[in-house]
Motif scaffolding. Structure first.
Motif, PDB file in Angstrom:
ATOM      1  N   LYS A  97     -35.482  76.918  -6.174  1.00  0.00           N
ATOM      2  CA  LYS A  97     -36.818  77.418  -5.849  1.00  0.00           C
ATOM      3  C   LYS A  97     -37.752  77.114  -7.004  1.00  0.00           C
ATOM      4  N   HIS A  98     -38.966  76.690  -6.679  1.00  0.00           N
ATOM      5  CA  HIS A  98     -39.957  76.419  -7.724  1.00  0.00           C
ATOM      6  C   HIS A  98     -40.157  77.670  -8.584  1.00  0.00           C
ATOM      7  N   GLY A  99     -40.132  77.458  -9.904  1.00  0.00           N
ATOM      8  CA  GLY A  99     -40.303  78.563 -10.827  1.00  0.00           C
ATOM      9  C   GLY A  99     -39.021  79.300 -11.160  1.00  0.00           C
ATOM     10  N   MET A 100     -37.934  78.977 -10.445  1.00  0.00           N
ATOM     11  CA  MET A 100     -36.647  79.632 -10.693  1.00  0.00           C
ATOM     12  C   MET A 100     -35.527  78.590 -10.732  1.00  0.00           C
ATOM     13  N   THR A 101     -35.815  77.455 -11.354  1.00  0.00           N
ATOM     14  CA  THR A 101     -34.873  76.339 -11.320  1.00  0.00           C
ATOM     15  C   THR A 101     -33.636  76.565 -12.181  1.00  0.00           C
ATOM     16  N   THR A 102     -33.698  77.537 -13.100  1.00  0.00           N
ATOM     17  CA  THR A 102     -32.519  77.824 -13.915  1.00  0.00           C
ATOM     18  C   THR A 102     -31.341  78.245 -13.043  1.00  0.00           C
ATOM     19  N   ASP A 103     -31.628  78.867 -11.894  1.00  0.00           N
ATOM     20  CA  ASP A 103     -30.557  79.222 -10.960  1.00  0.00           C
ATOM     21  C   ASP A 103     -29.808  77.976 -10.493  1.00  0.00           C
ATOM     22  N   GLY A 104     -30.533  76.875 -10.335  1.00  0.00           N
ATOM     23  CA  GLY A 104     -29.896  75.625  -9.942  1.00  0.00           C
ATOM     24  C   GLY A 104     -28.975  75.086 -11.018  1.00  0.00           C
TER      25      GLY A 104
END
Length: 331
Positions: free
Chosen positions: A88-95
């Motif tokens: 998700k944009h703004g939460m790419t660390t999850d990726g």
């Protein structure tokens, strides 16, 4: 870490080492058609793992391109090795966490053999690309990292309108917050791309004491050499310190940053922030510089556009280029 001095064109993409599969191939699907450029050039390509990043926001063109990518993997005999990672944009660390868990499950973190990785940087967001480069360097610890980059067949021109509108937010990318002192002024370096409103909004809202701008020039193709200046013509009329930075040469990008920050000792006088709004090879060069000179304490700024002007962004895909990053332990 070592980097090649320039990116070279490649027409057929096979494994890094002859008759030996790459450990992992990573790419990102996009609404830009050029996300298909690398996969379309695979030629008897062997790898153990294929990872495609996909942003969760609905976009029919992106979904169409993902289906085309998956069809290419079937024809290449790689579909069973394929893993999709939703971000998700703004939460790419999850990726990045998902990628880490996947590498751990497939024993990439513990294998004793060299880690050969191919990374298609073409259509990653800038924030996610920085995070992936950090992960591959510091956690997975690649030995040889092949970077692939496809230019579009055609970009929108300055006469066709802006490529994006404004910014939703500004933040320092995770893993790239290095140092800030209340006793120093802030220096913001902006590597300009084709998004004037994004750059101007950033400069206005960040409100640094000193701003240095880099025009992307020469461009990815000779006919695009003046595009960056055209897209940013109003911004460039302001009284900023302005330099130039090539679109397709990571080594030159790193050298320019070295000359300005290290040779001029600006890192000893200011809190340093860099906002790379230009090309992905410039991001690679910025990342290389940060790793070579940790004492510069560079903080990387990321912005999210309010909206992209998708119909006028880019068309088709053109040539693909490559360069290698090699660890200090590689032969």
């Amino acid at each position: 870490m070592r980097i090649e001095s320039e990116m070279k064109q490649i027409n057929r993409i096979s494994s890094i080492e002859k008759d030996m599969p790459d450990d992992i191939f990573i790419t990102c699907v996009s609404f830009e058609e050029r996300c298909l450029g690398v996969l379309g050039k695979l030629d008897n390509y062997l790898c153990n793992i294929v990872v495609i990043f996909k942003f969760e926001e609905e976009n029919p063109v992106r979904e169409k391109h993902l289906i085309e990518m998956e069809n290419i993997l079937v024809l290449a005999g790689l579909k069973e090795k394929y893993q999709k990672i939703i971000v998700k944009h703004g939460m790419t660390t999850d990726g990045i966490l998902q990628l880490h868990n996947y590498c751990k499950t497939n024993n990439l973190l513990t294998q004793q053999s060299s880690r050969l990785i191919t990374l298609d940087i073409t259509t990653f967001t800038k924030e996610l690309l920085f995070e992936i480069l950090f992960y591959l360097t510091n956690i997975l610890k690649f030995e040889r990292l092949r970077l692939l980059y496809t230019v579009p067949k055609k970009y929108g021109s300055p006469d066709e309108g802006p490529l994006s509108y404004g910014i939703k937010n500004i933040k320092v990318i995770p893993f790239f917050w290095n140092n800030w002192s209340a006793t120093r002024d802030d220096l913001l370096m902006v590597i300009l791309g084709y998004e004037e409103m994004r750059a101007w909004s950033l400069i206005s809202r960040f409100d640094a004491n000193v701003n240095i701008l880099f025009v992307t020039k020469p461009g990815s193709r000779p006919e695009w050499n003046t595009h960056c200046e055209g897209y940013n013509k109003r911004l460039l009329k302001e009284s900023f310190d302005v330099g130039a930075m090539p679109a397709m040469n990571p080594f030159a990008t790193a050298k320019i940053l070295e000359n300005r920050l290290i040779q001029e000792k600006l890192h000893e006088k200011y809190n340093i922030f860099i906002a790379p709004l230009g090309t992905k090879p410039q991001i690679v060069g910025t990342f290389y510089f940060i790793n070579k000179y940790p004492e510069a304490n560079v903080n990387i700024i990321s912005t999210t556009a309010i909206e992209h002007n998708v119909p006028y962004y880019s068309w088709g895909f053109g040539e693909t280029f490559y360069a290698f990053l090699e660890s200090d332990n590689s032969i």
